[in-house]
Design an enzyme around this catalytic site. Structure first.
Site, PDB file in Angstrom:
ATOM      1  N   ASP A 137     -30.847 -61.859 -43.251  1.00 50.73           N
ATOM      2  CA  ASP A 137     -30.227 -62.368 -44.371  1.00 50.73           C
ATOM      3  C   ASP A 137     -28.679 -61.838 -44.572  1.00 50.73           C
ATOM      4  O   ASP A 137     -28.391 -61.225 -45.469  1.00 50.73           O
ATOM      5  CB  ASP A 137     -31.069 -62.216 -45.775  1.00 50.73           C
ATOM      6  CG  ASP A 137     -31.111 -60.803 -46.081  1.00 50.73           C
ATOM      7  OD1 ASP A 137     -31.596 -60.189 -47.220  1.00 50.73           O
ATOM      8  OD2 ASP A 137     -31.269 -59.742 -45.192  1.00 50.73           O
ATOM      9  N   HIS A 189     -30.579 -49.314 -43.955  1.00 43.71           N
ATOM     10  CA  HIS A 189     -31.788 -50.028 -43.922  1.00 43.71           C
ATOM     11  C   HIS A 189     -32.060 -50.937 -42.484  1.00 43.71           C
ATOM     12  O   HIS A 189     -32.723 -50.524 -41.862  1.00 43.71           O
ATOM     13  CB  HIS A 189     -31.744 -50.899 -44.999  1.00 43.71           C
ATOM     14  CG  HIS A 189     -31.622 -50.363 -46.204  1.00 43.71           C
ATOM     15  ND1 HIS A 189     -32.470 -49.334 -46.948  1.00 43.71           N
ATOM     16  CD2 HIS A 189     -30.589 -50.702 -47.407  1.00 43.71           C
ATOM     17  CE1 HIS A 189     -31.988 -49.076 -48.140  1.00 43.71           C
ATOM     18  NE2 HIS A 189     -30.762 -49.808 -48.456  1.00 43.71           N
TER      19      HIS A 189
HETATM   20  O1  RIB Z   1     -33.859 -53.318 -49.591  1.00 53.21           O
HETATM   21  C1  RIB Z   1     -32.729 -53.366 -48.308  1.00 53.21           C
HETATM   22  C2  RIB Z   1     -32.918 -54.542 -47.767  1.00 53.21           C
HETATM   23  O2  RIB Z   1     -32.715 -55.663 -48.537  1.00 53.21           O
HETATM   24  C3  RIB Z   1     -31.889 -54.819 -46.587  1.00 53.21           C
HETATM   25  O3  RIB Z   1     -32.562 -55.565 -45.353  1.00 53.21           O
HETATM   26  C4  RIB Z   1     -30.919 -55.353 -47.189  1.00 53.21           C
HETATM   27  O4  RIB Z   1     -29.913 -56.146 -46.284  1.00 53.21           O
HETATM   28  C5  RIB Z   1     -31.636 -56.410 -48.007  1.00 53.21           C
HETATM   29  O5  RIB Z   1     -32.075 -57.433 -47.257  1.00 53.21           O
HETATM   30 CA    CA Z   2     -31.180 -57.576 -44.859  1.00 51.47          CA
END
Ligand code: RIB
Ligand code: CA
Length: 316
Positions: A11, A248
């Site tokens: 995303d 992340h």
């Molecule tokens: O909680 C972090 C995640 O949510 C990551 O993938 C960030 O890009 C959002 O998509």
């Molecule tokens: Ca993400």
């Protein structure tokens, strides 16, 4: 060297962008394609960002981009995270428009087709809501036997959530899709907040990278630095961090080719889909004889400094 044949599902926000750039530069990865999904931003914006990132990396027209779901599997859309990733999703940094067009083929069909073509060699790294993977499983229930492994950035098992006291954004954004995927029998590693919140990129890392990177990588390094400023500002506001942010999505792609940087534990996992406070919670049955949920490799610890070094070395 056997290169990992990978699809990234994103995303495409700030950390997704860095994860994609790592995947494109890593000598251990053959990027088979990138599928996009709603989450940080509308799916159309995620597609456009992904195409611009490919152009930035000099890979325009080389790697197919397939657009996926614009809303959750069953529940209604619950907003976007532009307060975290900026109005355009990549920290409001303007990248040149790409001349590459997305595929006509939607993400779920692309995933099914590539899994078939790659005959058990396909590795998927999911960094957004799991809606595309869920759609692919609904269309092809035999998918788990055709996919080598699925790495999911999502969940929070023994640590707090980020969008609610117990839920992490990617799971919270489509709990039904997440539970369908986790119960599907696919071979899964969960890369949750348990390890991503320990894996912090600091401004000092970026300052060193700017000094050390060769000229051909300077445009990428400059983009990473610019986009990360928005992310650092968010984490200063919310977590009182000072010029740093958790990696992340980049950690999730990294683990797919550097598994030694994490310690995992098999846990029986399920996703709470009801409740006012717990929807999107990744529930691990850690009793001596677990009976709720499906077995998933859950990352429980990480060599964070080593992870950051491995992440950044491909950009030097
Ligand atoms: O909680 C972090 C995640 O949510 C990551 O993938 C960030 O890009 C959002 O998509
Ligand atoms: Ca993400």
């Amino acid at each position: 060297m056997n290169r990992t044949k990978m699809i990234i599902d994103a995303d495409t926000g700030i950390d997704d962008a860095l994860a994609i750039l790592y995947g494109l530069k890593s000598p251990k990865i053959d990027m088979e394609g990138i599928t996009t999904v709603f989450g940080n931003i509308p799916v159309e914006m995620a597609t456009d960002n992904t195409l611009r990132i490919l152009k930035l990396a000099g890979r325009e027209h080389e790697i197919p981009v397939s657009e996926g779901a614009g809303r959750p599997l069953t529940r209604s859309l619950n907003g976007f995270s532009t307060h975290v990733h900026g109005g355009n999703g990549i920290g409001d940094v303007e990248l040149p428009v790409s001349s590459q067009q997305k595929l006509e083929e939607p993400a779920a069909d692309f995933i099914i087709r590539k899994a078939e073509e790659l005959r058990g060699e396909l590795v998927i790294v999911a960094m957004g809501r799991l809606t595309n993977i869920a759609h692919a499983l609904q269309k092809d229930p035999g998918l788990p036997s055709k996919v080598k492994h699925l790495y999911i950035m999502g969940g929070a098992v023994n640590v707090p959530g980020n969008v609610t006291p117990v839920s992490e954004a990617n799971i919270w954004g489509d709990p039904e899709a997440a539970d369908l995927v986790i119960q599907s029998g696919m071979s899964i590693t969960l890369v949750g907040l348990d390890v991503t919140m320990k894996t912090l990129l600091h401004q000092s890392h970026l300052d060193s990278l700017a000094r050390l990177s060769k000229s051909e990588n300077q445009p990428i390094v400059s983009f990473i630095n610019q986009s990360m400023q928005y992310y650092f500002d968010f984490y200063r506001e919310v977590n009182a961090y000072r010029e740093c942010a958790p990696m992340h999505d980049p950690l999730t792609v990294l683990i797919a080719v550097e598994p030694g940087i994490v310690r995992t534990q098999t846990m029986h996992l399920s996703v709470e889909c009801g409740g006012e406070h717990c929807a999107g919670m990744t529930v691990a049955d850690q009793r001596v004889k677990p009976s709720v949920g499906s077995p998933v490799q859950v990352c429980v610890d990480v060599s964070a400094e080593q992870a950051i070094d491995l992440l950044l070395e491909v950009f030097i």
